[in-house]
Design an enzyme around this catalytic site. Sequence first.
Site, PDB file in Angstrom:
ATOM      1  N   TYR A   1      32.868  44.380  40.709  1.00 13.41           N
ATOM      2  CA  TYR A   1      33.962  43.630  41.330  1.00 13.41           C
ATOM      3  C   TYR A   1      33.596  43.403  42.784  1.00 13.41           C
ATOM      4  CZ  TYR A   1      39.044  42.730  42.207  1.00 13.41           C
ATOM      5  OH  TYR A   1      40.266  42.194  42.528  1.00 13.41           O
TER       6      TYR A   1
ATOM      7  N   TRP B   1      49.212  50.480  43.782  1.00 15.78           N
ATOM      8  CA  TRP B   1      48.233  49.798  44.636  1.00 15.78           C
ATOM      9  C   TRP B   1      48.811  48.487  45.156  1.00 15.78           C
ATOM     10  CZ3 TRP B   1      43.990  51.047  47.178  1.00 15.78           C
ATOM     11  CH2 TRP B   1      43.189  50.021  47.697  1.00 15.78           C
ATOM     12  N   TRP B   2      49.466  47.746  44.280  1.00 17.56           N
ATOM     13  CA  TRP B   2      50.092  46.495  44.727  1.00 17.56           C
ATOM     14  C   TRP B   2      51.114  46.762  45.825  1.00 17.56           C
ATOM     15  CZ3 TRP B   2      51.459  44.315  39.247  1.00 17.56           C
ATOM     16  CH2 TRP B   2      50.294  43.837  38.641  1.00 17.56           C
TER      17      TRP B   2
ATOM     18  N   TYR C   1      42.410  45.354  55.469  1.00 21.07           N
ATOM     19  CA  TYR C   1      42.104  45.132  54.059  1.00 21.07           C
ATOM     20  C   TYR C   1      40.801  45.831  53.696  1.00 21.07           C
ATOM     21  CZ  TYR C   1      41.531  42.640  49.633  1.00 21.07           C
ATOM     22  OH  TYR C   1      41.374  42.337  48.301  1.00 21.07           O
TER      23      TYR C   1
ATOM     24  N   HIS D   1      40.194  49.083  51.108  1.00 21.65           N
ATOM     25  CA  HIS D   1      39.294  48.988  49.959  1.00 21.65           C
ATOM     26  C   HIS D   1      38.096  49.931  50.082  1.00 21.65           C
ATOM     27  CE1 HIS D   1      41.774  45.669  48.722  1.00 21.65           C
ATOM     28  NE2 HIS D   1      41.151  45.695  47.562  1.00 21.65           N
TER      29      HIS D   1
END
Length: 104
Positions: free
Chosen positions: A41, A76-77, A18, A22
């Site tokens: 964010y 992206w999802w 993950y 990112h």
Amino acid sequence: MQLRAFKMKLTPGFKDEYRRRHNNIWPELEALLKNNGINDYDIFYDEDTDVLFCLQKINSDKLSSDLSSNEVMKKWWDYMADIMDVNPDNSPVIKYLEPVFHLK
């Protein structure tokens, strides 16, 4: 400026993957978020529960209420769906959190 907090669930054992994904966020996704008012964010990881805690600072003048129809977001999802809890459309399962205290 608005704050939006929510949590998501990571598949156990995928913290490093993950983070890697990112750290290499797609420039077009970063631009999409910023162009829609999400100008700060942060995502935090709880290793005891595999929960991701997310905090977005949003420029309320630019906030787009629905990024879910954007093709970059959908891709992206799809890219992230194998390592976290997702809905049938591969969007992450999100639980928005209610603010109950703020110290300024």
